[in-house]
Design a protein around this motif. Sequence first.
Motif, PDB file in Angstrom:
ATOM      1  N   TRP A  10       0.838  -1.192   0.000  1.00 33.52           N
ATOM      2  CA  TRP A  10       0.000   0.000   0.000  1.00 33.52           C
ATOM      3  C   TRP A  10       0.872   1.240   0.000  1.00 33.52           C
ATOM      4  N   LEU A  11       0.310   2.296  -0.503  1.00 36.21           N
ATOM      5  CA  LEU A  11       0.928   3.599  -0.270  1.00 36.21           C
ATOM      6  C   LEU A  11      -0.017   4.388   0.619  1.00 36.21           C
ATOM      7  N   SER A  12       0.548   5.042   1.605  1.00 33.85           N
ATOM      8  CA  SER A  12      -0.242   5.793   2.567  1.00 33.85           C
ATOM      9  C   SER A  12       0.305   7.205   2.675  1.00 33.85           C
ATOM     10  N   ARG A  88       0.891   9.829 -12.344  1.00 35.19           N
ATOM     11  CA  ARG A  88       2.110   9.676 -11.533  1.00 35.19           C
ATOM     12  C   ARG A  88       1.913   8.624 -10.461  1.00 35.19           C
ATOM     13  N   LEU A  92       4.065   5.272 -10.054  1.00 30.44           N
ATOM     14  CA  LEU A  92       4.865   5.032  -8.865  1.00 30.44           C
ATOM     15  C   LEU A  92       4.517   3.692  -8.237  1.00 30.44           C
ATOM     16  N   PHE A  96       7.059   0.524  -7.947  1.00 31.26           N
ATOM     17  CA  PHE A  96       7.409   0.145  -6.583  1.00 31.26           C
ATOM     18  C   PHE A  96       6.979  -1.287  -6.282  1.00 31.26           C
ATOM     19  N   VAL A 100       9.451  -4.539  -5.449  1.00 26.66           N
ATOM     20  CA  VAL A 100       9.391  -5.187  -4.139  1.00 26.66           C
ATOM     21  C   VAL A 100       8.973  -6.646  -4.280  1.00 26.66           C
ATOM     22  N   PHE A 103      11.869  -8.688  -5.648  1.00 23.51           N
ATOM     23  CA  PHE A 103      12.876  -8.868  -4.602  1.00 23.51           C
ATOM     24  C   PHE A 103      12.411  -9.883  -3.575  1.00 23.51           C
TER      25      PHE A 103
ATOM     26  N   MET B   1       1.666  15.557  -2.262  1.00 25.76           N
ATOM     27  CA  MET B   1       1.634  14.108  -2.556  1.00 25.76           C
ATOM     28  C   MET B   1       2.713  13.386  -1.770  1.00 25.76           C
ATOM     29  N   LYS B   2       2.775  13.652  -0.478  1.00 22.96           N
ATOM     30  CA  LYS B   2       3.777  13.010   0.372  1.00 22.96           C
ATOM     31  C   LYS B   2       3.311  11.603   0.730  1.00 22.96           C
ATOM     32  N   LEU B   3       3.935  10.629   0.106  1.00 22.93           N
ATOM     33  CA  LEU B   3       3.493   9.251   0.313  1.00 22.93           C
ATOM     34  C   LEU B   3       4.537   8.423   1.029  1.00 22.93           C
ATOM     35  N   LEU B   4       4.059   7.417   1.723  1.00 23.55           N
ATOM     36  CA  LEU B   4       4.980   6.434   2.253  1.00 23.55           C
ATOM     37  C   LEU B   4       4.454   5.032   2.017  1.00 23.55           C
ATOM     38  N   PRO B   5       5.361   4.068   1.895  1.00 23.00           N
ATOM     39  CA  PRO B   5       4.924   2.706   1.661  1.00 23.00           C
ATOM     40  C   PRO B   5       4.470   2.043   2.950  1.00 23.00           C
ATOM     41  N   HIS B   6       3.661   1.072   2.794  1.00 18.66           N
ATOM     42  CA  HIS B   6       3.060   0.389   3.939  1.00 18.66           C
ATOM     43  C   HIS B   6       2.833  -1.046   3.480  1.00 18.66           C
ATOM     44  N   VAL B 100      12.776  -7.640   3.319  1.00 17.20           N
ATOM     45  CA  VAL B 100      11.843  -7.033   2.369  1.00 17.20           C
ATOM     46  C   VAL B 100      11.501  -5.612   2.787  1.00 17.20           C
ATOM     47  N   PHE B 103      14.425  -3.324   2.038  1.00 17.66           N
ATOM     48  CA  PHE B 103      14.512  -3.103   0.595  1.00 17.66           C
ATOM     49  C   PHE B 103      13.419  -2.146   0.123  1.00 17.66           C
ATOM     50  N   ALA B 104      12.209  -2.346   0.652  1.00 14.73           N
ATOM     51  CA  ALA B 104      11.081  -1.523   0.212  1.00 14.73           C
ATOM     52  C   ALA B 104      11.323  -0.054   0.533  1.00 14.73           C
ATOM     53  N   PHE B 108      11.652   2.725  -2.303  1.00 12.50           N
ATOM     54  CA  PHE B 108      10.651   3.777  -2.379  1.00 12.50           C
ATOM     55  C   PHE B 108      11.295   5.154  -2.353  1.00 12.50           C
ATOM     56  N   LEU B 111      12.660   5.873  -5.787  1.00  6.67           N
ATOM     57  CA  LEU B 111      11.605   6.140  -6.766  1.00  6.67           C
ATOM     58  C   LEU B 111      10.933   7.473  -6.522  1.00  6.67           C
ATOM     59  N   ILE B 115      10.327  10.217  -9.324  1.00  2.00           N
ATOM     60  CA  ILE B 115       8.999  10.490  -9.885  1.00  2.00           C
ATOM     61  C   ILE B 115       8.269  11.599  -9.169  1.00  2.00           C
ATOM     62  N   GLY B 118       6.858  16.360  -8.273  1.00  2.00           N
ATOM     63  CA  GLY B 118       5.828  17.344  -8.560  1.00  2.00           C
ATOM     64  C   GLY B 118       5.178  17.912  -7.318  1.00  2.00           C
ATOM     65  N   GLN B 119       4.416  18.979  -7.523  1.00  2.00           N
ATOM     66  CA  GLN B 119       3.655  19.541  -6.432  1.00  2.00           C
ATOM     67  C   GLN B 119       2.219  19.061  -6.547  1.00  2.00           C
TER      68      GLN B 119
END
Lengths: 125, 125
Positions: A10-12, A88, A92, A96, A100, A103, B1-6, B100, B103-104, B108, B111, B115, B118-119
């Motif tokens: 997921w992306l959060s 985008r 992404l 991503f 993952v 891997f 668009m501040k994202l983080l993986p989960h 994992v 690595f993720a 991320f 990437l 990518i 942008g704003q």
Amino acid sequence: MKLLPHIRIWLSTDFAQDVIGTGRYRLLRTIGELGSLSAAAEQLGISYRKAWDDLKKAEKSIGCRLISKSRGGSGGGGKTELTADGIRLIGLYEQFAGKVERFAMETFNTLAKEIGGGQEHDRVP
Amino acid sequence: MKLLPHIRIWLSTDFAQDVIGTGRYRLLRTIGELGSLSAAAEQLGISYRKAWDDLKKAEKSIGCRLISKSRGGSGGGGKTELTADGIRLIGLYEQFAGKVERFAMETFNTLAKEIGGGQEHDRVP
DNA sequence: CGTCGATATGTTCGCAGATGCATGTCGGAT
DNA sequence: ATCCGACATGCATCTGCGAACATATCGACG
């Protein structure tokens, strides 16, 4: 003890979880291909209601619009396309998730060879 | 668009999904540390009922016993410890999940730099 | 042989999320 | 101006899952 990995990506954001996962990724991608939300829902075998809800949740979570919509047109139809942000985002996610997952598979195979050499014991009734 | 993986990582089998994830991993690990299912449940803040169910499901999915249990003892207490399979399983999960996840995160970040330059646009109402 | 605490399991209740139904709304094409 | 089909949304319902409660069982130890 034949195991395989199974990963959900997921992306959060800081303020909202679950912006996009495989389901919403597929939805956005299909919308982009077909140019229609209802057509995408039909192709994916989910109800229009659910597709629309998912989209709304995704936009609310990420805080910006992902598709641009219009109504009317030949035969009354509208058209729906991804915004730049939407494009985008799926790009992404695709890259991503692909990296993952690849891997993870490799890593798991290596580890399983090292550790999982044993046979099964104490079969559960 | 501040994202983080989960990421949620599971191990599954051909015939059953969801053998072990973070929750069951923690449970097994704590059982191994404390030597008791009820003590582990208490420490993790879940009901004994749930802990026992989770354990049962995990064993049914993987098809072998993960803990060896006994009842009675000084003060009536029993003791519970991981089987060899159980130990192998949490070891495998720990290493796999750790690699994992690391690595993720790295992937991320790379990437996102490429990518996500942008704003935000079209702020949702 | 009785006690005690931990294992073992059924049963019910409540609720969040999914599903389905129905209805309203819009605007280009004709 | 009308029509049509896709966008948009409210509402009732269903369903599966987890939490909470209750209770039975076991067996070493004293």
